[in-house]
Design a protein around this motif. Structure first.
Motif, mmCIF file in Angstrom:
data_model
loop_
_atom_site.group_PDB
_atom_site.id
_atom_site.type_symbol
_atom_site.label_atom_id
_atom_site.label_comp_id
_atom_site.label_asym_id
_atom_site.label_seq_id
_atom_site.Cartn_x
_atom_site.Cartn_y
_atom_site.Cartn_z
ATOM 1 N N GLY A 39 2.563 3.695 0.705
ATOM 2 C CA GLY A 39 3.959 3.860 1.071
ATOM 3 C C GLY A 39 4.312 3.126 2.357
ATOM 4 O O GLY A 39 3.638 2.170 2.719
ATOM 5 N N GLY A 40 5.316 3.629 3.128
ATOM 6 C CA GLY A 40 6.156 4.740 2.726
ATOM 7 C C GLY A 40 7.109 4.380 1.589
ATOM 8 O O GLY A 40 7.441 3.226 1.390
ATOM 9 N N ILE A 41 7.548 5.428 0.943
ATOM 10 C CA ILE A 41 8.454 5.271 -0.187
ATOM 11 C C ILE A 41 9.671 6.168 0.023
ATOM 12 O O ILE A 41 9.533 7.333 0.390
ATOM 13 N N ALA A 42 10.852 5.605 -0.173
ATOM 14 C CA ALA A 42 12.102 6.365 -0.104
ATOM 15 C C ALA A 42 12.336 7.005 -1.464
ATOM 16 O O ALA A 42 12.335 6.317 -2.487
ATOM 17 N N THR A 50 17.891 7.898 1.407
ATOM 18 C CA THR A 50 16.790 7.119 1.981
ATOM 19 C C THR A 50 16.621 5.787 1.266
ATOM 20 O O THR A 50 16.241 4.787 1.894
ATOM 21 N N ARG A 51 16.935 5.727 -0.024
ATOM 22 C CA ARG A 51 16.858 4.450 -0.738
ATOM 23 C C ARG A 51 17.946 3.490 -0.247
ATOM 24 O O ARG A 51 17.705 2.285 -0.114
ATOM 25 N N GLU A 52 19.127 4.022 0.043
ATOM 26 C CA GLU A 52 20.176 3.174 0.604
ATOM 27 C C GLU A 52 19.759 2.661 1.979
ATOM 28 O O GLU A 52 19.981 1.492 2.318
ATOM 29 N N PRO A 90 11.224 5.780 -8.116
ATOM 30 C CA PRO A 90 10.191 5.987 -7.095
ATOM 31 C C PRO A 90 9.157 7.046 -7.469
ATOM 32 O O PRO A 90 7.983 6.915 -7.109
ATOM 33 N N VAL A 91 9.567 8.072 -8.198
ATOM 34 C CA VAL A 91 8.604 9.117 -8.575
ATOM 35 C C VAL A 91 7.565 8.543 -9.539
ATOM 36 O O VAL A 91 6.355 8.768 -9.388
ATOM 37 N N ARG A 92 8.030 7.792 -10.520
ATOM 38 C CA ARG A 92 7.098 7.165 -11.466
ATOM 39 C C ARG A 92 6.215 6.149 -10.747
ATOM 40 O O ARG A 92 5.033 5.999 -11.071
ATOM 41 N N PHE A 93 6.780 5.432 -9.780
ATOM 42 C CA PHE A 93 6.010 4.464 -8.999
ATOM 43 C C PHE A 93 4.852 5.153 -8.287
ATOM 44 O O PHE A 93 3.714 4.665 -8.294
ATOM 45 N N MET A 129 17.169 4.690 8.731
ATOM 46 C CA MET A 129 16.483 5.834 8.141
ATOM 47 C C MET A 129 16.794 7.113 8.917
ATOM 48 O O MET A 129 16.991 8.188 8.324
ATOM 49 N N CYS A 130 16.865 7.009 10.227
ATOM 50 C CA CYS A 130 17.204 8.190 11.029
ATOM 51 C C CYS A 130 18.642 8.636 10.765
ATOM 52 O O CYS A 130 18.921 9.842 10.691
#
Length: 259
Positions: free
Chosen positions: A33-36, A41-43, A61-64, A116-117
């Protein structure tokens, strides 16, 4: 938690299964990762990419996460995934996958990028212990082994107190980026021991930042860390060989500490 007590720390957009496999002869764990995980968080991750930062942005992302962990099932290390989210649904899904695959689920309370924050993830969780509690509890209730990645030198944030929060909510590890305040690892390690005595939680402390050689390994382990992690040089076999040797030597000289 893992042996040898050397972890590869996640690097956004870079730390995937292939990266982990390239270093499995040295490390006991690799945090991908990290993964959003969710919309906000993806935006934020897309905004980071737009200004030339690397991010994983798969359609699902979950499947990834599941595919990446499956690719490491026969690797000689413990895999984990560093995740960023503002909502609990996808966190629960990924935590269940990590539990099924024996992987670590690492909550990212570390990323300091403004995007991200602003979304409510990363370092912002250090200042909002209620939301951090909620995320730790959700992942732990899903059966995952939970680590929280934090950073030092955030104004107004008491990492020792946050360590107790992680323990109280069922967390298993705290991964500390010491920045230029290496001594904070001693405060976190002391809090982890205290949390163990009051909450029955054996909180594992991983120290990060500048880990390169025998000297840096010994400094962090002497402060009470249970393990160290390597970030940017995680693709450098020479650095990993030195660090693994230093970690192995430290614990060989102190067999009572390994328990």
């Amino acid at each position: 938690m893992f042996e040898p007590r050397l972890a590869l720390a996640s690097l956004s957009g870079q730390s995937d299964a292939e990266w982990a496999r390239s270093a499995d002869e040295f490390a006991g764990a690799a945090l991908l990762g990290g993964i959003a995980l969710d919309g906000p968080t993806r935006e934020a991750a897309r905004e980071l990419v737009a200004r030339d930062r690397e991010e994983f942005l798969p359609d699902d992302p979950v499947r990834f996460v599941d595919r990446q962990l499956a690719a490491l099932e026969d690797a000689d290390l413990r895999a984990g995934f560093n995740v960023r989210t503002t909502t609990l649904g996808p966190l629960r899904e990924v935590a269940e996958i990590c539990a099924e695959r024996g992987a670590l689920l690492e909550l990212n309370a570390h990323c300091r990028q403004d995007e991200m924050c602003a979304a409510g993830a990363g370092e912002s969780l250090l200042r909002d212990s209620d939301r951090l509690r909620e995320q730790v509890a959700t992942a732990a209730d899903a059966g995952a082994t939970v680590s929280v990645k934090v950073r030092a030198e955030v104004p107004g944030v008491d990492l020792a107190e946050l360590t107790r929060v992680v323990a109280e909510e069922g967390g298993d590890a705290i991964h500390v980026d010491a920045m230029d305040s290496e001594g904070v690892v001693a405060e976190v390690a002391e809090a982890a021991q205290s949390a163990e005595s009051t909450a029955g939680t054996d909180l594992f402390v991983i120290a990060n930042n500048g880990v390169r050689d025998d000297e840096t390994v010994r400094e962090y382990l002497a402060y009470g860390a249970d393990a160290v992690s390597v970030g940017r040089p995680s693709d450098d076999p020479a650095v990993l060989r030195r660090v693994k040797g230093a970690v192995s030597k430290w614990f060989a000289e102190r067999p009572e500490v390994r328990a």
